[in-house]
Design an enzyme around this catalytic site. Structure first.
Site, PDB file in Angstrom:
ATOM      1  N   GLY A  33       0.909  -1.174   0.431  1.00 50.12           N
ATOM      2  CA  GLY A  33       0.368  -0.171   0.022  1.00 50.12           C
ATOM      3  C   GLY A  33       1.195   1.294   0.050  1.00 50.12           C
ATOM      4  O   GLY A  33       1.868   1.342   0.186  1.00 50.12           O
ATOM      5  N   CYS A  34       0.474   2.535  -0.445  1.00 55.92           N
ATOM      6  CA  CYS A  34       1.616   3.155   0.094  1.00 55.92           C
ATOM      7  C   CYS A  34       1.656   3.951   1.085  1.00 55.92           C
ATOM      8  O   CYS A  34       3.093   3.872   0.824  1.00 55.92           O
ATOM      9  CB  CYS A  34       0.494   4.539  -1.131  1.00 55.92           C
ATOM     10  SG  CYS A  34      -1.325   4.645  -0.879  1.00 55.92           S
ATOM     11  N   TYR A  35       0.508   4.788   2.117  1.00 57.28           N
ATOM     12  CA  TYR A  35       0.917   4.629   3.034  1.00 57.28           C
ATOM     13  C   TYR A  35       2.112   3.577   3.976  1.00 57.28           C
ATOM     14  O   TYR A  35       3.085   3.839   4.579  1.00 57.28           O
ATOM     15  CB  TYR A  35      -0.424   4.637   4.107  1.00 57.28           C
ATOM     16  CG  TYR A  35      -1.826   5.725   3.524  1.00 57.28           C
ATOM     17  CD1 TYR A  35      -0.766   6.775   3.003  1.00 57.28           C
ATOM     18  CD2 TYR A  35      -2.198   5.809   3.559  1.00 57.28           C
ATOM     19  CE1 TYR A  35      -2.030   8.395   3.538  1.00 57.28           C
ATOM     20  CE2 TYR A  35      -3.816   6.279   2.915  1.00 57.28           C
ATOM     21  CZ  TYR A  35      -3.402   8.245   2.652  1.00 57.28           C
ATOM     22  OH  TYR A  35      -3.506   8.601   2.342  1.00 57.28           O
ATOM     23  N   PRO A  36       2.068   2.289   3.637  1.00 56.20           N
ATOM     24  CA  PRO A  36       2.883   1.029   4.623  1.00 56.20           C
ATOM     25  C   PRO A  36       3.707   1.578   3.748  1.00 56.20           C
ATOM     26  O   PRO A  36       4.616   1.264   4.307  1.00 56.20           O
ATOM     27  CB  PRO A  36       2.235   0.226   3.873  1.00 56.20           C
ATOM     28  CG  PRO A  36       0.200   0.299   3.793  1.00 56.20           C
ATOM     29  CD  PRO A  36       0.769   2.010   3.607  1.00 56.20           C
ATOM     30  N   THR A  37       4.445   1.737   2.348  1.00 58.20           N
ATOM     31  CA  THR A  37       5.365   2.143   1.640  1.00 58.20           C
ATOM     32  C   THR A  37       6.324   2.947   2.948  1.00 58.20           C
ATOM     33  O   THR A  37       7.992   2.543   2.790  1.00 58.20           O
ATOM     34  CB  THR A  37       5.259   2.333   0.920  1.00 58.20           C
ATOM     35  OG1 THR A  37       4.856   1.129  -0.002  1.00 58.20           O
ATOM     36  CG2 THR A  37       6.148   3.099   0.255  1.00 58.20           C
TER      37      THR A  37
END
Length: 326
Positions: free
Chosen positions: A133-137
């Site tokens: 996911g973008c945020y977890p990256t």
């Protein structure tokens, strides 16, 4: 055997060019993947007729012809396609899933090649890979090296704040911002059940569930993810220099992730904007620290459609097909 950049990829057909099917090609991530593949070349992209998209037989026949399937589908639809792939035995291609359906599944490789020194090799040899996911990256990139090095305890009460461009919110959110009916800025996920939290906790190696507060602003793409820290509550009471050194050590030699030096324009100005890396697969990591107050804020900047979605997918695709990095 680990594939290297000098080894030609082995394709189903024996052709020099591997074949890829992007399932869900009309969504934001799918469109971004196809655009990047057109620019980079090196793969043949197969398509399915619009009226055959939900025809399991037609989809299976197409998947038997390709080396890799990239799923850009809602979770339930992704699970249906994976179930179909599982019936294909040795005829099944590799699969890279961009949904949240398998991001914490133990039998799937996590598609963040920079996660650990051996993660790129795990992706190369895996049959099934989940795109992050973008945020977890951003959050994992900041936190995992500090936990691994003992600078941040696994049970630290982590708070992750983030802001994204509206393109990450799907067609209805995009439409509301572009027609002027959306607010200029809003927090969301305030029910503490955001679907990215399990992924964030697992791969950052946190034993305590983090608090995650995402937000969306009136700009199309770009992202900032920030983690505030009280330095005198951390093991060894590290300073900003030590935090930056841990990040720099982890990502030394990376083509896509860079730990920014402590002296940079953002730190000097005390401000940072989210759009500078748009249209790239880059991820920048910053340490804003105060020795006087024993406080720090870690910040990750990325394109939510780049390293946060389509760019990461193409990076993983190239690893899975034995192609050189781009």
């Amino acid at each position: 055997m680990t594939l290297t950049d000098s080894q030609p990829p082995k394709t189903k057909s024996g052709a020099a060019t591997p074949a890829v099917f992007v399932d869900g090609a009309s969504g934001t991530t799918g469109l971004g993947i196809q655009e990047r593949l057109r620019e980079l070349g090196g793969v043949a992209v197969k398509h399915i007729a619009e009226d055959k998209r939900k025809d399991a037989g037609a989809k299976r026949a197409l998947m038997e012809e390709v080396d890799l399937v990239i799923l850009c589908l809602p979770d339930d639809a992704a699970k249906e396609t994976v179930a179909l792939l599982d019936t294909m035995g040795n005829a099944a291609p590799k699969v890279l899933d961009a949904s949240t359906a398998y991001r914490v599944a133990p039998d799937w490789a996590y598609g963040f090649p920079e996660l650990a020194p051996d993660q790129a090799d795990k992706i190369r040899t895996a049959r099934k890979v989940s795109n992050p996911g973008c945020y977890p990256t951003g959050a994992i990139a900041l936190l995992r090296p500090l936990v691994d090095d003992g600078l941040l305890s696994a049970d630290y009460p982590v708070t992750v704040n983030a802001v994204s461009g509206y393109s990450g919110g799907g067609k209805s959110m995009i439409a509301s911002f572009e027609d002027g009916t959306a607010p200029s800025f809003e927090l969301y996920g305030l029910g503490f059940e955001h679907k990215h939290v399990p992924e964030m906790q697992l791969y950052a190696r946190l034993t305590r569930r983090p608090i995650f507060i995402p937000s969306v602003g009136n700009f199309r793409q770009g992202m900032l993810v920030s983690v505030p820290l009280q330095l005198d509550t951390l093991p060894g009471k590290p300073n900003g220099t030590e935090l930056q050194a841990a990040l720099a050590k982890r990502y030394a030699g990376s083509s896509h992730v860079v730990a920014m030096p402590l002296q940079n324009e953002a730190v000097k100005s005390g401000r940072i904007e989210p759009e500078a890396l748009n249209e790239t697969n880059k991820l920048e990591l910053y340490v804003f620290a105060s020795d006087k107050h024993h406080q720090a804020v870690l910040v990750a900047r990325l394109d939510n459609l780049g390293k946060g979605a389509s760019g990461a997918a193409v990076q993983n695709m190239r690893l899975m097909l034995g192609l050189p990095d781009a």
